[in-house]
Design an enzyme around this catalytic site. Structure first.
Site, PDB file in Angstrom:
ATOM      1  N   ALA A  69      -2.559  -3.464   4.720  1.00  0.00           N
ATOM      2  CA  ALA A  69      -3.849  -2.785   4.559  1.00  0.00           C
ATOM      3  C   ALA A  69      -3.799  -1.685   3.501  1.00  0.00           C
ATOM      4  CB  ALA A  69      -4.305  -2.219   5.889  1.00  0.00           C
ATOM      5  N   THR A  70      -2.653  -1.069   3.296  1.00  0.00           N
ATOM      6  CA  THR A  70      -2.571  -0.039   2.248  1.00  0.00           C
ATOM      7  C   THR A  70      -2.892  -0.665   0.890  1.00  0.00           C
ATOM      8  OG1 THR A  70      -0.938   1.215   3.496  1.00  0.00           O
ATOM      9  CG2 THR A  70      -1.039   1.649   1.139  1.00  0.00           C
ATOM     10  N   ASN A 154      -7.750   4.773  13.838  1.00  0.00           N
ATOM     11  CA  ASN A 154      -6.388   4.522  14.328  1.00  0.00           C
ATOM     12  C   ASN A 154      -5.876   5.604  15.275  1.00  0.00           C
ATOM     13  OD1 ASN A 154      -6.616   5.780  11.646  1.00  0.00           O
ATOM     14  ND2 ASN A 154      -4.431   6.124  11.837  1.00  0.00           N
ATOM     15  N   GLN A 182      -7.698  -1.559  12.338  1.00  0.00           N
ATOM     16  CA  GLN A 182      -7.566  -1.421  13.799  1.00  0.00           C
ATOM     17  C   GLN A 182      -8.624  -2.246  14.530  1.00  0.00           C
ATOM     18  OE1 GLN A 182      -5.159   0.342  15.409  1.00  0.00           O
ATOM     19  NE2 GLN A 182      -4.228   1.323  13.629  1.00  0.00           N
ATOM     20  N   HIS A 204       0.310  -6.608  11.165  1.00  0.00           N
ATOM     21  CA  HIS A 204       1.190  -5.976  12.157  1.00  0.00           C
ATOM     22  C   HIS A 204       0.463  -5.168  13.220  1.00  0.00           C
ATOM     23  CE1 HIS A 204       1.694  -1.668  10.745  1.00  0.00           C
ATOM     24  NE2 HIS A 204       1.263  -2.189   9.615  1.00  0.00           N
ATOM     25  N   THR A 243       3.954 -14.299  -6.086  1.00  0.00           N
ATOM     26  CA  THR A 243       4.136 -15.480  -5.243  1.00  0.00           C
ATOM     27  C   THR A 243       3.609 -15.190  -3.847  1.00  0.00           C
ATOM     28  OG1 THR A 243       6.101 -16.072  -6.496  1.00  0.00           O
ATOM     29  CG2 THR A 243       5.868 -17.091  -4.319  1.00  0.00           C
ATOM     30  N   CYS A 332       1.467   7.899  10.304  1.00  0.00           N
ATOM     31  CA  CYS A 332       1.508   8.485   8.961  1.00  0.00           C
ATOM     32  C   CYS A 332       1.457  10.000   9.007  1.00  0.00           C
ATOM     33  CB  CYS A 332       0.371   7.948   8.106  1.00  0.00           C
ATOM     34  SG  CYS A 332      -0.964   7.306   9.071  1.00  0.00           S
TER      35      CYS A 332
HETATM   36  C1  LIG Z   1      -6.610   2.394   9.794  1.00  0.00           C
HETATM   37  C2  LIG Z   1      -5.388   2.011   9.039  1.00  0.00           C
HETATM   38  N1  LIG Z   1      -5.478   1.733   7.730  1.00  0.00           N
HETATM   39  C3  LIG Z   1      -4.415   1.374   7.007  1.00  0.00           C
HETATM   40  C4  LIG Z   1      -3.159   1.292   7.566  1.00  0.00           C
HETATM   41  C5  LIG Z   1      -1.983   0.882   6.716  1.00  0.00           C
HETATM   42  O1  LIG Z   1      -1.663  -0.453   6.989  1.00  0.00           O
HETATM   43  P1  LIG Z   1      -0.324  -1.133   6.415  1.00  0.00           P
HETATM   44  O2  LIG Z   1       0.779  -0.585   7.260  1.00  0.00           O
HETATM   45  O3  LIG Z   1      -0.533  -2.605   6.628  1.00  0.00           O
HETATM   46  O4  LIG Z   1      -0.213  -0.795   5.004  1.00  0.00           O
HETATM   47  C6  LIG Z   1      -3.008   1.586   8.930  1.00  0.00           C
HETATM   48  C7  LIG Z   1      -1.680   1.552   9.569  1.00  0.00           C
HETATM   49  O5  LIG Z   1      -1.021   2.520   9.770  1.00  0.00           O
HETATM   50  C8  LIG Z   1      -4.153   1.955   9.686  1.00  0.00           C
HETATM   51  O6  LIG Z   1      -4.071   2.233  10.979  1.00  0.00           O
END
Ligand SMILES: Cc1ncc(COP(=O)(O)O)c(C=O)c1O
Length: 389
Positions: A69-70, A154, A182, A204, A243, A332
């Site tokens: 997601a990042t 989150n 989430q 994940h 890839t 985080c």
């Molecule tokens: C709301 C939200 N956005 C983004 C992320 C980042 O996701 P990823 O660990 O897949 O980069 C998280 C995970 O910590 C999250 O809870």
């Protein structure tokens, strides 16, 4: 260890692992190779992507696979705002977003974009932590290119009214991105009906593998143009080179399928476990303060619990009960010493934010262990109080 930190990550379901393994061992072809081993991987990957498109209700060709997601948030926000045909220069987000959104906004601000950060409803209200819809409406103007609102938070599990937000954005010609990390797998996510233009998710958080995510780009109502952030081999229509990862993609698709098969009963079950923790703790510890929306509302994720203790810091409580995995912020913000920006955005002072903890109940938790957890937490809290006297 009893794991109650399912907003940080989830255990990869053994059924997901089983589905993935052959695509790491026997079927190891590069999905972009033209020989049989490659074609094999490509067709399995395409089937998995088609399944996910159905699950999210999006056209198949709107899915871009990423590393998580990042990356999806970076690609969505920076990719859209820096596209050469993007003329609008205002962007809007919410104060309680994840750093993977906020940091991209801060960077774009440095590059000349006008940024509005919309507040959430304050603590004390039954829908505390949900974006302030009136302020959001006032923030969007005719120069707004993009609005980014997370579907579910989150830390406090607050769920945003995405359909109404999409209407507000489109009325003024702005596009809507949602960090649905989430939400996907936890609550129904229908992209076309909700009318979201860009949507990020990651495997994940839904009992899939780490390192695999996705971005929905466009939804059949509107075209979205992105400036690629990773260039190279031109895979995925040039939007995201590199890839592709058949095992990861088969893993996330299997994980989504498992979530979708049992979402309703799963949510009822984990809400019961979450409520069990809350009622045992409130009966034993005076002065607990619930952070975020009420537990009985449809505005909070079923497994989420976040509250402040009256006198003890969350970090100390965690250390006193090392057999239980929970958190004193998000994974985080826990890495930094600063108190959670989500809790301070709710109006908590620094001391109260530091006295807060988050629990995330998930698929592999059971009621017998929840009873043990409560006893250990209550005992650990009493020990710390006695030490403080
Ligand atoms: C709301 C939200 N956005 C983004 C992320 C980042 O996701 P990823 O660990 O897949 O980069 C998280 C995970 O910590 C999250 O809870």
């Amino acid at each position: 260890m009893i794991y109650l930190d399912n907003h940080a990550t989830t255990r990869c379901d053994p059924r997901v692992v089983e589905a993935m393994v052959p695509w790491l061992s026997e079927h190891y072809g590069n999905p972009h190779s033209s020989h049989a081993l490659g074609a094999d991987a490509q067709s399995a990957m395409e089937n998995a992507i088609a399944k996910m498109a159905q699950f999210l209700n999006v056209p198949v060709d709107s899915l871009v696979m990423t590393s998580g997601a990042t990356e999806s948030n970076n690609l969505a926000i920076r990719g859209m705002c820096t596209h050469p045909r993007q003329k609008r220069r205002h962007i809007v987000t919410v104060t309680t977003e994840h750093p993977a959104v906020l940091d991209v906004f801060a960077e774009l601000q440095q590059h000349g974009f006008r940024v509005t950060y919309v507040p959430v409803l304050p603590t004390g209200l039954s829908n505390a932590g949900v974006v302030d819809m009136q302020r959001l409406d006032e923030a969007i103007d005719d120069d707004t290119a993009l609005v980014s609102v997370m579907w579910a938070n989150n830390e406090i599990g607050a769920i945003a009214p995405m359909k109404e937000i999409a209407r507000m954005c489109h009325d003024r010609g702005a596009l809507l991105h949602s960090d649905a990390t989430q939400a996907v797998g936890r609550i129904p996510v229908d992209v076309i009906n909700t009318d979201i233009d860009l949507l990020s998710a990651t495997a994940h958080k839904l009992y899939g593998p780490k390192g695999t995510g996705l971005l929905v780009v466009g939804n059949s109502h509107r075209r979205v143009r992105l400036n690629p952030q990773i260039v190279g081999g031109g895979q995925q229509r040039g939007i995201r080179s590199g890839t592709m990862n058949p095992a990861g993609i088969i893993g996330i698709a299997t994980a989504m399928q498992l979530c979708s098969d049992s979402m309703l009963e799963h949510n009822e079950r984990i809400a019961r476990l979450r409520d069990q923790i809350w009622s045992r703790l409130t009966a034993a510890i005076d002065g607990l303060h619930l952070n975020g929306p009420g537990l009985e509302q449809g505005e909070r994720l079923s497994g989420n619990l976040n509250f402040a203790l009256p006198a003890i810091e969350g970090q100390a409580w965690m250390s006193a009960v090392p057999e239980i995995a929970f958190s004193s912020g998000s994974a985080c913000s826990a890495a930094h010493s600063a108190p959670s920006h989500v809790l301070t955005a709710l109006g908590l002072d620094e001391s109260m934010a530091r006295r807060s903890t988050r629990f995330g109940v998930g698929r592999f938790n059971h009621s017998d262990e929840i009873e043990t957890v409560c006893e250990m937490l209550i005992e650990g809290h009493a020990r710390l109080l006695a030490l403080a006297k």
